[in-house]
Design a protein around this motif. Structure first.
Motif, PDB file in Angstrom:
ATOM      1  N   UNK A  52       0.838  -1.204   0.000  1.00 14.39           N
ATOM      2  CA  UNK A  52       0.000   0.000   0.000  1.00 14.39           C
ATOM      3  C   UNK A  52       0.873   1.255   0.000  1.00 14.39           C
ATOM      4  N   UNK A  53       0.402   2.331  -0.606  1.00 12.87           N
ATOM      5  CA  UNK A  53       1.195   3.552  -0.704  1.00 12.87           C
ATOM      6  C   UNK A  53       1.152   4.446   0.535  1.00 12.87           C
ATOM      7  N   UNK A  54       0.306   4.182   1.507  1.00 11.11           N
ATOM      8  CA  UNK A  54       0.090   5.116   2.617  1.00 11.11           C
ATOM      9  C   UNK A  54       1.229   5.272   3.601  1.00 11.11           C
ATOM     10  N   UNK A  55       2.091   4.278   3.707  1.00  8.73           N
ATOM     11  CA  UNK A  55       3.234   4.328   4.623  1.00  8.73           C
ATOM     12  C   UNK A  55       4.467   3.854   3.877  1.00  8.73           C
ATOM     13  N   UNK A  56       5.607   4.360   4.288  1.00  6.04           N
ATOM     14  CA  UNK A  56       6.861   3.872   3.707  1.00  6.04           C
ATOM     15  C   UNK A  56       7.175   2.492   4.285  1.00  6.04           C
ATOM     16  N   UNK A  57       8.074   1.807   3.662  1.00 10.67           N
ATOM     17  CA  UNK A  57       8.487   0.504   4.200  1.00 10.67           C
ATOM     18  C   UNK A  57       9.159   0.667   5.557  1.00 10.67           C
ATOM     19  N   UNK A  58       9.901   1.743   5.734  1.00 12.62           N
ATOM     20  CA  UNK A  58      10.531   1.985   7.038  1.00 12.62           C
ATOM     21  C   UNK A  58       9.462   2.165   8.116  1.00 12.62           C
ATOM     22  N   UNK A  59       8.415   2.914   7.803  1.00 15.57           N
ATOM     23  CA  UNK A  59       7.323   3.109   8.770  1.00 15.57           C
ATOM     24  C   UNK A  59       6.616   1.782   9.052  1.00 15.57           C
ATOM     25  N   UNK A  60       6.393   0.999   8.013  1.00 13.49           N
ATOM     26  CA  UNK A  60       5.764  -0.313   8.214  1.00 13.49           C
ATOM     27  C   UNK A  60       6.659  -1.199   9.078  1.00 13.49           C
ATOM     28  N   UNK A  61       7.965  -1.101   8.889  1.00 15.53           N
ATOM     29  CA  UNK A  61       8.882  -1.872   9.732  1.00 15.53           C
ATOM     30  C   UNK A  61       8.766  -1.449  11.191  1.00 15.53           C
ATOM     31  N   UNK A  62       8.676  -0.158  11.440  1.00 11.82           N
ATOM     32  CA  UNK A  62       8.544   0.312  12.828  1.00 11.82           C
ATOM     33  C   UNK A  62       7.289  -0.259  13.484  1.00 11.82           C
ATOM     34  N   UNK A  63       6.192  -0.233  12.763  1.00  9.64           N
ATOM     35  CA  UNK A  63       4.934  -0.763  13.290  1.00  9.64           C
ATOM     36  C   UNK A  63       5.054  -2.263  13.526  1.00  9.64           C
ATOM     37  N   UNK A  64       5.654  -2.950  12.588  1.00  8.43           N
ATOM     38  CA  UNK A  64       5.798  -4.402  12.699  1.00  8.43           C
ATOM     39  C   UNK A  64       6.689  -4.769  13.872  1.00  8.43           C
ATOM     40  N   UNK A  65       7.801  -4.051  14.043  1.00 12.43           N
ATOM     41  CA  UNK A  65       8.673  -4.306  15.194  1.00 12.43           C
ATOM     42  C   UNK A  65       7.916  -4.126  16.498  1.00 12.43           C
ATOM     43  N   UNK A  66       7.125  -3.083  16.575  1.00 11.45           N
ATOM     44  CA  UNK A  66       6.344  -2.820  17.781  1.00 11.45           C
ATOM     45  C   UNK A  66       5.384  -3.974  18.068  1.00 11.45           C
ATOM     46  N   UNK A  67       4.615  -4.360  17.057  1.00  6.24           N
ATOM     47  CA  UNK A  67       3.636  -5.427  17.258  1.00  6.24           C
ATOM     48  C   UNK A  67       4.311  -6.731  17.673  1.00  6.24           C
ATOM     49  N   UNK A  68       5.389  -7.077  17.006  1.00  7.58           N
ATOM     50  CA  UNK A  68       6.068  -8.343  17.315  1.00  7.58           C
ATOM     51  C   UNK A  68       6.721  -8.309  18.691  1.00  7.58           C
ATOM     52  N   UNK A  69       7.252  -7.155  19.090  1.00  9.40           N
ATOM     53  CA  UNK A  69       7.835  -7.027  20.434  1.00  9.40           C
ATOM     54  C   UNK A  69       6.758  -7.197  21.494  1.00  9.40           C
ATOM     55  N   UNK A  70       5.626  -6.538  21.300  1.00 12.81           N
ATOM     56  CA  UNK A  70       4.532  -6.611  22.267  1.00 12.81           C
ATOM     57  C   UNK A  70       3.994  -8.038  22.374  1.00 12.81           C
ATOM     58  N   UNK A  71       3.904  -8.715  21.238  1.00 15.76           N
ATOM     59  CA  UNK A  71       3.387 -10.083  21.227  1.00 15.76           C
ATOM     60  C   UNK A  71       4.446 -11.117  21.595  1.00 15.76           C
ATOM     61  N   UNK A  72       5.677 -10.655  21.786  1.00 15.91           N
ATOM     62  CA  UNK A  72       6.808 -11.514  22.165  1.00 15.91           C
ATOM     63  C   UNK A  72       7.018 -12.651  21.173  1.00 15.91           C
ATOM     64  N   UNK A  73       6.995 -12.279  19.915  1.00 18.93           N
ATOM     65  CA  UNK A  73       7.207 -13.228  18.816  1.00 18.93           C
ATOM     66  C   UNK A  73       8.661 -13.127  18.372  1.00 18.93           C
ATOM     67  N   UNK A  74       9.547 -13.738  19.141  1.00 16.96           N
ATOM     68  CA  UNK A  74      10.985 -13.547  18.982  1.00 16.96           C
ATOM     69  C   UNK A  74      11.526 -13.907  17.603  1.00 16.96           C
ATOM     70  N   UNK A  75      11.118 -15.033  17.044  1.00 15.01           N
ATOM     71  CA  UNK A  75      11.651 -15.429  15.730  1.00 15.01           C
ATOM     72  C   UNK A  75      11.223 -14.451  14.651  1.00 15.01           C
ATOM     73  N   UNK A  76       9.950 -14.071  14.662  1.00 19.56           N
ATOM     74  CA  UNK A  76       9.457 -13.099  13.683  1.00 19.56           C
ATOM     75  C   UNK A  76      10.107 -11.738  13.923  1.00 19.56           C
ATOM     76  N   UNK A  77      10.314 -11.383  15.190  1.00 21.68           N
ATOM     77  CA  UNK A  77      10.959 -10.112  15.509  1.00 21.68           C
ATOM     78  C   UNK A  77      12.374 -10.083  14.941  1.00 21.68           C
ATOM     79  N   UNK A  78      13.129 -11.137  15.117  1.00 21.41           N
ATOM     80  CA  UNK A  78      14.493 -11.191  14.580  1.00 21.41           C
ATOM     81  C   UNK A  78      14.468 -11.017  13.062  1.00 21.41           C
ATOM     82  N   UNK A  79      13.559 -11.718  12.408  1.00 22.81           N
ATOM     83  CA  UNK A  79      13.441 -11.609  10.951  1.00 22.81           C
ATOM     84  C   UNK A  79      13.116 -10.172  10.549  1.00 22.81           C
ATOM     85  N   UNK A  80      12.239  -9.509  11.317  1.00 24.50           N
ATOM     86  CA  UNK A  80      11.831  -8.155  10.955  1.00 24.50           C
ATOM     87  C   UNK A  80      12.833  -7.091  11.410  1.00 24.50           C
TER      88      UNK A  80
END
Length: 125
Positions: A52-80
């Motif tokens: 989607x054009x609404x956010x940059x990939x860097x912004x999407x990465x920030x959101x994804x890191x936040x969600x994965x950290x909060x959910x304690x999804x360590x393997x996905x967090x490392x990948x992201x």
């Protein structure tokens, strides 16, 4: 956009964000049982949301890191964390994201996320 076009776009974005090595491993490990899931994430996570054009990939990465950290999804967090670096985030920006997590989602979640990020950053070129 057709499902086939969405899948093609999704695979392109998935490779750009996660890297060919990761995607090739995921594709090689696909079975008849997991194929529908691989198709789902390729078409929707990568072909719809990450494209989607609404956010940059860097912004999407920030959101994804936040969600994965909060959910304690360590393997996905490392990948992201690796993906965030590929998307242009610096170690300092990743640090800021995780500090923000500490305040709004709790110190234990951030502590765990910092440990994951340190392992990835130590291995990064």
């Amino acid at each position: 956009m057709t499902d086939e076009e969405r899948a093609g776009q999704g695979m392109r974005v998935r490779r750009e964000v996660l890297g060919d090595e990761h995607v090739d491993r995921a594709v090689a490990g696909t079975t008849d049982f997991t194929a529908p899931f691989q198709d789902l994430i390729t078409r929707y996570a990568w072909g719809e949301i990450w494209s989607r054009p609404g956010l940059s990939r860097a912004e999407r990465s920030m959101i994804t890191l936040t969600a994965l950290a909060v959910l304690r999804q360590d393997e996905e967090l490392a990948m992201h964390v690796r993906a965030a670096l590929r998307n242009g985030l610096t170690a300092g920006q990743i640090q800021e994201v995780l500090l923000q997590v500490a305040v709004y989602a709790g110190v234990p979640a951030a502590n765990r996320a910092f440990a994951v990020a340190v392992r990835v950053l130590d291995d990064a070129p």
